[in-house]
Design a protein around this motif. Sequence first.
Motif, PDB file in Angstrom:
ATOM      1  N   SER A 151      -4.355  -1.364   7.420  1.00 19.64           N
ATOM      2  CA  SER A 151      -5.637  -0.698   7.584  1.00 19.64           C
ATOM      3  C   SER A 151      -6.446  -1.356   8.699  1.00 19.64           C
ATOM      4  N   ARG A 152      -7.039  -0.531   9.548  1.00 22.05           N
ATOM      5  CA  ARG A 152      -7.898  -1.058  10.608  1.00 22.05           C
ATOM      6  C   ARG A 152      -9.201  -1.619  10.027  1.00 22.05           C
ATOM      7  N   LYS A 153      -9.458  -1.309   8.773  1.00 25.25           N
ATOM      8  CA  LYS A 153     -10.670  -1.796   8.138  1.00 25.25           C
ATOM      9  C   LYS A 153     -10.493  -3.199   7.589  1.00 25.25           C
ATOM     10  N   ALA A 154      -9.366  -3.811   7.812  1.00 26.40           N
ATOM     11  CA  ALA A 154      -9.077  -5.116   7.237  1.00 26.40           C
ATOM     12  C   ALA A 154     -10.059  -6.181   7.713  1.00 26.40           C
ATOM     13  N   LYS A 155     -10.596  -6.021   8.939  1.00 24.49           N
ATOM     14  CA  LYS A 155     -11.489  -7.034   9.483  1.00 24.49           C
ATOM     15  C   LYS A 155     -12.962  -6.745   9.164  1.00 24.49           C
ATOM     16  N   THR A 156     -13.201  -5.629   8.447  1.00 32.90           N
ATOM     17  CA  THR A 156     -14.565  -5.292   8.081  1.00 32.90           C
ATOM     18  C   THR A 156     -15.053  -6.232   6.995  1.00 32.90           C
ATOM     19  N   PRO A 157     -16.276  -6.744   7.067  1.00 36.16           N
ATOM     20  CA  PRO A 157     -16.787  -7.617   6.007  1.00 36.16           C
ATOM     21  C   PRO A 157     -16.707  -6.936   4.650  1.00 36.16           C
ATOM     22  N   ARG A 158     -16.256  -7.636   3.655  1.00 32.25           N
ATOM     23  CA  ARG A 158     -16.026  -7.048   2.350  1.00 32.25           C
ATOM     24  C   ARG A 158     -17.197  -7.295   1.412  1.00 32.25           C
ATOM     25  N   LYS A 159     -17.406  -6.357   0.503  1.00 32.10           N
ATOM     26  CA  LYS A 159     -18.431  -6.531  -0.510  1.00 32.10           C
ATOM     27  C   LYS A 159     -17.972  -7.567  -1.537  1.00 32.10           C
ATOM     28  N   SER A 160     -16.677  -7.659  -1.762  1.00 38.40           N
ATOM     29  CA  SER A 160     -16.146  -8.625  -2.720  1.00 38.40           C
ATOM     30  C   SER A 160     -14.684  -8.844  -2.398  1.00 38.40           C
ATOM     31  N   GLY A 161     -14.096  -9.818  -3.072  1.00 42.74           N
ATOM     32  CA  GLY A 161     -12.683 -10.070  -2.855  1.00 42.74           C
ATOM     33  C   GLY A 161     -11.815  -9.362  -3.852  1.00 42.74           C
ATOM     34  N   GLU A 162     -12.369  -8.348  -4.531  1.00 39.79           N
ATOM     35  CA  GLU A 162     -11.602  -7.663  -5.570  1.00 39.79           C
ATOM     36  C   GLU A 162     -10.390  -6.969  -4.972  1.00 39.79           C
ATOM     37  N   MET A 163      -9.261  -7.151  -5.625  1.00 45.22           N
ATOM     38  CA  MET A 163      -8.005  -6.633  -5.102  1.00 45.22           C
ATOM     39  C   MET A 163      -7.116  -6.145  -6.241  1.00 45.22           C
ATOM     40  N   ARG A 164      -6.293  -5.162  -5.946  1.00 42.43           N
ATOM     41  CA  ARG A 164      -5.252  -4.713  -6.872  1.00 42.43           C
ATOM     42  C   ARG A 164      -3.915  -4.882  -6.177  1.00 42.43           C
ATOM     43  N   LYS A 165      -2.914  -5.316  -6.938  1.00 41.07           N
ATOM     44  CA  LYS A 165      -1.577  -5.525  -6.386  1.00 41.07           C
ATOM     45  C   LYS A 165      -0.568  -4.726  -7.202  1.00 41.07           C
ATOM     46  N   VAL A 166       0.273  -3.984  -6.501  1.00 40.17           N
ATOM     47  CA  VAL A 166       1.257  -3.141  -7.164  1.00 40.17           C
ATOM     48  C   VAL A 166       2.645  -3.548  -6.687  1.00 40.17           C
ATOM     49  N   PHE A 167       3.454  -4.022  -7.603  1.00 44.17           N
ATOM     50  CA  PHE A 167       4.818  -4.441  -7.253  1.00 44.17           C
ATOM     51  C   PHE A 167       5.674  -3.222  -6.930  1.00 44.17           C
ATOM     52  N   ILE A 168       6.452  -3.321  -5.873  1.00 39.34           N
ATOM     53  CA  ILE A 168       7.353  -2.246  -5.450  1.00 39.34           C
ATOM     54  C   ILE A 168       8.788  -2.658  -5.779  1.00 39.34           C
ATOM     55  N   PRO A 169       9.442  -1.998  -6.717  1.00 37.66           N
ATOM     56  CA  PRO A 169      10.825  -2.364  -7.058  1.00 37.66           C
ATOM     57  C   PRO A 169      11.773  -2.102  -5.896  1.00 37.66           C
ATOM     58  N   ARG A 170      12.879  -2.779  -5.919  1.00 39.58           N
ATOM     59  CA  ARG A 170      13.860  -2.676  -4.825  1.00 39.58           C
ATOM     60  C   ARG A 170      14.272  -1.226  -4.587  1.00 39.58           C
ATOM     61  N   THR A 171      14.390  -0.446  -5.659  1.00 38.07           N
ATOM     62  CA  THR A 171      14.852   0.935  -5.531  1.00 38.07           C
ATOM     63  C   THR A 171      13.836   1.849  -4.840  1.00 38.07           C
ATOM     64  N   ARG A 172      12.585   1.377  -4.653  1.00 42.64           N
ATOM     65  CA  ARG A 172      11.562   2.220  -4.036  1.00 42.64           C
ATOM     66  C   ARG A 172      11.132   1.720  -2.657  1.00 42.64           C
ATOM     67  N   LYS A 173      11.741   0.633  -2.184  1.00 43.59           N
ATOM     68  CA  LYS A 173      11.319   0.063  -0.903  1.00 43.59           C
ATOM     69  C   LYS A 173      11.613   0.996   0.272  1.00 43.59           C
ATOM     70  N   THR A 174      12.780   1.604   0.280  1.00 46.80           N
ATOM     71  CA  THR A 174      13.121   2.525   1.368  1.00 46.80           C
ATOM     72  C   THR A 174      12.178   3.718   1.365  1.00 46.80           C
ATOM     73  N   ALA A 175      11.922   4.259   0.173  1.00 43.42           N
ATOM     74  CA  ALA A 175      11.006   5.402   0.069  1.00 43.42           C
ATOM     75  C   ALA A 175       9.606   5.023   0.517  1.00 43.42           C
ATOM     76  N   LEU A 176       9.187   3.785   0.223  1.00 48.52           N
ATOM     77  CA  LEU A 176       7.861   3.326   0.642  1.00 48.52           C
ATOM     78  C   LEU A 176       7.736   3.347   2.165  1.00 48.52           C
ATOM     79  N   LYS A 177       8.761   2.859   2.850  1.00 46.40           N
ATOM     80  CA  LYS A 177       8.720   2.851   4.316  1.00 46.40           C
ATOM     81  C   LYS A 177       8.724   4.273   4.877  1.00 46.40           C
TER      82      LYS A 177
END
Length: 209
Positions: A19-45
Motif C-alpha cells: 500500500s502506498r499509504k504505508a508511510k502515512t502517519p497512523r492513528k494507532s498501531g492496531e494490526m490484523r494478521k492472517v496466515f496464508i496456508p501453503r495451498t493458497r500462496k499461488t492463488a494469493l499472488k
Amino acid sequence: MDVDVTVETIPQDSSLPESRKAKTPRKSGEMRKVFIPRTRKTALKEHWMKIFTPVVEQLSLMIRYNVKLSQVEIKVTAETPDPTYLQKAADFVRAFALGFEVEDALALIRLDDLFIESFDVTDVKALKGDHLSRAIGRLAGKGGRTKFTIENTTKTRIVLQDSKIHVMGSYKYIQHAKRALSHLILGSPASKVYGNLRSVAANQNSQRM
C-alpha cells in the motif's frame, strides 16, 4: 501462530505491491494478521490486486504480504475513516485464505450480516478411512452438483477442504446449510436432502409474501 514484528523488519515480496499509504502517519498501531496456508500462496499472488485494491481504496487501510511469516498484515492508517474496517478487511482476507473466491469473499466487506462458520466432518460423525472419503464425496456430489444446490438454496457459499467445511452466509442461512450438510454426512440420500431444502425455500418465500 501470530507473531508480532515491526514494520522495519518485514521482508517484502516484489511481486506483491505494498500500500502506498504505508508511510502515512497512523492513528494507532492496531494490526490484523492472517496466515496464508501453503495451498493458497499461488492463488494469493495471482489475485493480489483484487485483494489489495478494495482494502486500500475502499477501506483506506495498509496491507502487505509478509513473505517470511507467510501472512497478510493489515494496519489502520491516519486516513482510515472507521476502525471497524480493520476487522472487515481481516475477515475478507481470511475468507480467501480458507478457499473462498475473491468475488464471494468481497461480500464480507460490503455487507454487515455475513459470517463464516467452520466445522469438521468428524464433528458430525466419527468417520475414518473410506467411510470418511465417501462422506466427503457425498457433500460435493457428482461434478459438485450437491454442493452447488445447497449453496443456491441456502444463499451461502461453501468450501470443502479435505474433512473441513467452511460456510459463508447470514446466520440463519448458515444453519440451513449446516443442517443439509450434516444429513449428508450421516448418510441421507441427496434426493431427500434436496426435498428438505425445497421445503425450507418454500417456507422462506411464503414468509416474504
